[in-house]
Scaffold this motif. Structure first.
Motif, PDB file in Angstrom:
ATOM      1  N   UNK A 190       0.838  -1.188   0.000  1.00 16.32           N
ATOM      2  CA  UNK A 190       0.000   0.000   0.000  1.00 16.32           C
ATOM      3  C   UNK A 190       0.880   1.247   0.000  1.00 16.32           C
ATOM      4  N   UNK A 191       1.334   1.707  -1.181  1.00 17.92           N
ATOM      5  CA  UNK A 191       2.232   2.853  -1.251  1.00 17.92           C
ATOM      6  C   UNK A 191       1.563   4.128  -0.754  1.00 17.92           C
ATOM      7  N   UNK A 192       2.359   4.955  -0.093  1.00 15.58           N
ATOM      8  CA  UNK A 192       1.876   6.239   0.367  1.00 15.58           C
ATOM      9  C   UNK A 192       1.695   7.173  -0.826  1.00 15.58           C
ATOM     10  N   UNK A 193       0.617   7.918  -0.834  1.00 13.15           N
ATOM     11  CA  UNK A 193       0.367   8.821  -1.958  1.00 13.15           C
ATOM     12  C   UNK A 193       0.007  10.199  -1.428  1.00 13.15           C
ATOM     13  N   UNK A 194       0.918  10.791  -0.655  1.00 12.53           N
ATOM     14  CA  UNK A 194       0.692  12.105  -0.093  1.00 12.53           C
ATOM     15  C   UNK A 194       0.923  13.197  -1.129  1.00 12.53           C
ATOM     16  N   UNK A 195       0.958  14.431  -0.634  1.00 16.47           N
ATOM     17  CA  UNK A 195       1.191  15.576  -1.498  1.00 16.47           C
ATOM     18  C   UNK A 195       2.279  16.444  -0.913  1.00 16.47           C
ATOM     19  N   UNK A 196       2.894  17.247  -1.783  1.00 13.64           N
ATOM     20  CA  UNK A 196       3.807  18.272  -1.333  1.00 13.64           C
ATOM     21  C   UNK A 196       2.985  19.540  -1.129  1.00 13.64           C
ATOM     22  N   UNK A 197       2.986  20.053   0.081  1.00 16.55           N
ATOM     23  CA  UNK A 197       2.226  21.254   0.440  1.00 16.55           C
ATOM     24  C   UNK A 197       0.722  20.979   0.445  1.00 16.55           C
ATOM     25  N   UNK A 198      -0.011  21.888   1.024  1.00 16.72           N
ATOM     26  CA  UNK A 198      -1.460  21.744   1.146  1.00 16.72           C
ATOM     27  C   UNK A 198      -2.146  22.159  -0.147  1.00 16.72           C
ATOM     28  N   UNK A 201       7.789  21.429  -7.718  1.00 14.02           N
ATOM     29  CA  UNK A 201       6.789  20.997  -6.733  1.00 14.02           C
ATOM     30  C   UNK A 201       5.425  20.801  -7.397  1.00 14.02           C
ATOM     31  N   UNK A 202       5.030  21.758  -8.228  1.00 17.60           N
ATOM     32  CA  UNK A 202       3.740  21.618  -8.915  1.00 17.60           C
ATOM     33  C   UNK A 202       3.745  20.434  -9.875  1.00 17.60           C
ATOM     34  N   UNK A 203       4.878  20.226 -10.570  1.00 21.06           N
ATOM     35  CA  UNK A 203       4.973  19.098 -11.510  1.00 21.06           C
ATOM     36  C   UNK A 203       4.893  17.763 -10.777  1.00 21.06           C
ATOM     37  N   UNK A 204       5.528  17.672  -9.613  1.00 19.55           N
ATOM     38  CA  UNK A 204       5.469  16.441  -8.819  1.00 19.55           C
ATOM     39  C   UNK A 204       4.029  16.150  -8.397  1.00 19.55           C
ATOM     40  N   UNK A 205       3.325  17.170  -7.969  1.00 21.78           N
ATOM     41  CA  UNK A 205       1.935  16.965  -7.554  1.00 21.78           C
ATOM     42  C   UNK A 205       1.032  16.587  -8.721  1.00 21.78           C
ATOM     43  N   UNK A 206       1.298  17.139  -9.900  1.00 21.78           N
ATOM     44  CA  UNK A 206       0.537  16.712 -11.082  1.00 21.78           C
ATOM     45  C   UNK A 206       0.846  15.264 -11.411  1.00 21.78           C
ATOM     46  N   UNK A 207       2.117  14.908 -11.291  1.00 23.72           N
ATOM     47  CA  UNK A 207       2.538  13.533 -11.557  1.00 23.72           C
ATOM     48  C   UNK A 207       1.914  12.560 -10.565  1.00 23.72           C
ATOM     49  N   UNK A 208       1.631  13.065  -9.363  1.00 26.29           N
ATOM     50  CA  UNK A 208       1.107  12.212  -8.296  1.00 26.29           C
ATOM     51  C   UNK A 208      -0.418  12.118  -8.290  1.00 26.29           C
ATOM     52  N   UNK A 209      -1.069  12.762  -9.244  1.00 28.51           N
ATOM     53  CA  UNK A 209      -2.518  12.609  -9.358  1.00 28.51           C
ATOM     54  C   UNK A 209      -2.843  11.174  -9.784  1.00 28.51           C
ATOM     55  N   UNK A 210      -3.966  10.613  -9.350  1.00 34.22           N
ATOM     56  CA  UNK A 210      -4.296   9.209  -9.663  1.00 34.22           C
ATOM     57  C   UNK A 210      -4.198   8.865 -11.142  1.00 34.22           C
ATOM     58  N   UNK A 211      -4.588   9.782 -12.013  1.00 26.82           N
ATOM     59  CA  UNK A 211      -4.568   9.496 -13.449  1.00 26.82           C
ATOM     60  C   UNK A 211      -3.163   9.565 -14.054  1.00 26.82           C
ATOM     61  N   UNK A 212      -2.205  10.145 -13.296  1.00 24.69           N
ATOM     62  CA  UNK A 212      -0.834  10.295 -13.821  1.00 24.69           C
ATOM     63  C   UNK A 212       0.194   9.469 -13.057  1.00 24.69           C
ATOM     64  N   UNK A 213      -0.227   8.868 -11.964  1.00 21.27           N
ATOM     65  CA  UNK A 213       0.705   8.273 -11.002  1.00 21.27           C
ATOM     66  C   UNK A 213       1.468   7.060 -11.550  1.00 21.27           C
TER      67      UNK A 213
END
Length: 430
Positions: A31-39, A152-164
């Motif tokens: 169960x990989x962690x799927x947090x975010x950078x910043x709120x 930071x923004x690119x990482x969060x976009x990459x971490x969206x469910x559809x891009x992960x």
């Protein structure tokens, strides 16, 4: 039938274990962690509001050393994002896969493995690697406010469910190349890695630098890697290895607007040195391998084969039981290499070792042994003889697994002995 199923399953486990030598110490977690950078509020805030905050943010390349397990021999790469104002300290890891997924091993074998990015607290990441005695180095990158915010923004976009999720390839698209590409694509300018003293070497030679102490892991790796793994790599291709990218970043310069240059790395730090820790002996038992090396085992096999051939020639009787053992093992290896032909891993599909671990053995093993029981030779041995000669010629273009040329000599002796004794018995019957 039940025994066959267990045997067949063991073959796939073997393939997975040694293909995973290219995994570069990816974290196996259900169960990989799927947090975010910043709120979310911060991520949606205007750039003019967030850019000044970037002065307190550091983006770093984290490189971890090799472990003792097969899948951890080559190290690991991740990005670290630290916010000194809020105390947020997160690791960005592109090496996450889920072994619980249906047909995971089969999908891995055929190059259909999906990996994903995950964001987790740096503390958890550090504890995991330090506990296994693996060194960890940090390179704080010399980035502008805008570059940090863009990353930071690119990482969060990459971490969206559809891009992960992404399709993993252990030489061309892995945790290290993903981290590199994330940095390179958001630099305001161009990264120049400078003059390189690297020797042009192949993917196979580069992996050999890291599995020298694990000879059986190297053997399995070289058995599965084919002709394309012996092609020479260029400077950029060599960055698939974590420590190669780390070394290149240390020398890299950023050419910004107007030709202004500055080092890519602002500061390098050793975060964890196992030589100074009590954890350095962790996992040594797990790394213990078979006492004999592949070359020693192959020489032992050659000695046994030579003795059996001499006994057969002296008494004129074929020991078909010994051939049954050899051909069964050869058939198992042939199944593995034949499966690799259909794999999407680009460096395993064309493998000249299939000339020795030959699919013909699967077809003709039982007819050949039946003939041998009656003191006759089967045409399979002539076909195998030709394949072995082609196998030897293949040495000029492909590096074989350690000891495989000696194993080929064993099969060469068996082919010659069977043809000779079969011919002699035929003359006696006439």
């Amino acid at each position: 039938m039940k025994a066959f199923k267990h045997y067949f399953k063991a073959l796939w486990v073997f393939i997975f274990a040694y293909l995973a030598t290219g995994v570069q110490a990816q974290i196996m977690t259900p169960q990989p962690t799927t947090g975010q950078l910043m709120t979310p509020d911060a991520l949606n805030a205007p750039a003019s509001q967030m850019l000044p905050r970037m002065d307190s943010v550091d983006v770093s390349l984290i490189t971890c050393g090799p472990g003792t397990e097969v899948y951890s021999l080559y190290g690991h790469t991740a990005l670290r994002v630290t916010d000194r104002t809020t105390g947020e300290d997160m690791i960005v890891n592109w090496g996450i896969f889920d072994t619980r997924k249906s047909y995971f091993v089969i999908r891995f074998i055929f190059g259909l493995t999906d990996y994903q990015i995950a964001v987790e607290p740096f503390n958890e990441f550090f504890i995991q690697y330090a506990a296994t005695g693996r060194w960890m180095k940090q390179q704080i990158l010399n980035l502008s406010r805008k570059e940090k915010w863009d990353i930071i923004r690119a990482i969060n976009r990459n971490n969206l469910p559809q891009n992960r999720v992404y399709r993993y390839n252990y030489f061309y698209d892995n945790c290290t190349t993903r981290a590199r590409d994330m940095i390179e694509s958001h630099i305001d300018g161009k990264i120049e890695y400078g003059k390189s003293n690297k020797i042009a070497c192949s993917y196979r030679e580069m992996t050999h630098q890291w599995n020298e102490q694990s000879r059986w892991a190297r053997f399995g790796n070289d058995m599965l890697l084919g002709l394309k793994a012996d092609c020479k790599t260029d400077f950029r291709q060599q960055q698939f290895l974590p420590d190669s990218l780390r070394a290149d970043f240390d020398k890299a310069m950023v050419i910004g607007p107007g030709g202004i240059q500055h080092p890519l790395v602002e500061q390098s730090t050793m975060l964890f040195d196992p030589t100074l820790s009590q954890t350095q002996d962790f996992g040594q038992a797990a790394s213990a391998s078979f006492p004999l090396s592949p070359i020693q085992c192959s020489l032992l096999l050659l000695g046994i084969t030579l003795i059996i051939c001499l006994l057969e020639l002296k008494f004129g009787h074929q020991l078909w039981g010994y051939d049954a053992i050899l051909l069964t093992v050869d058939s198992a290896a042939a199944i593995i290499l034949l499966a690799m032909v259909f794999s999407q891993h680009p460096t395993v599909s064309l493998n000249l070792q299939i000339l020795l671990c030959n699919p013909l053995t699967i077809i003709f093993m039982w007819p050949a042994l039946a003939r041998e029981k009656h003191g006759e030779s089967h045409f399979y041995w002539k076909a195998l003889l030709i394949c072995i000669l082609l196998f030897y010629i293949g040495n000029t273009v492909q590096h074989y697994a350690e000891g495989m040329n000696i194993v080929a000599s064993c099969f060469l002796l068996r082919a010659l002995a069977n043809l000779r004794i079969g011919s002699q018995n035929k003359v006696k019957k006439v």
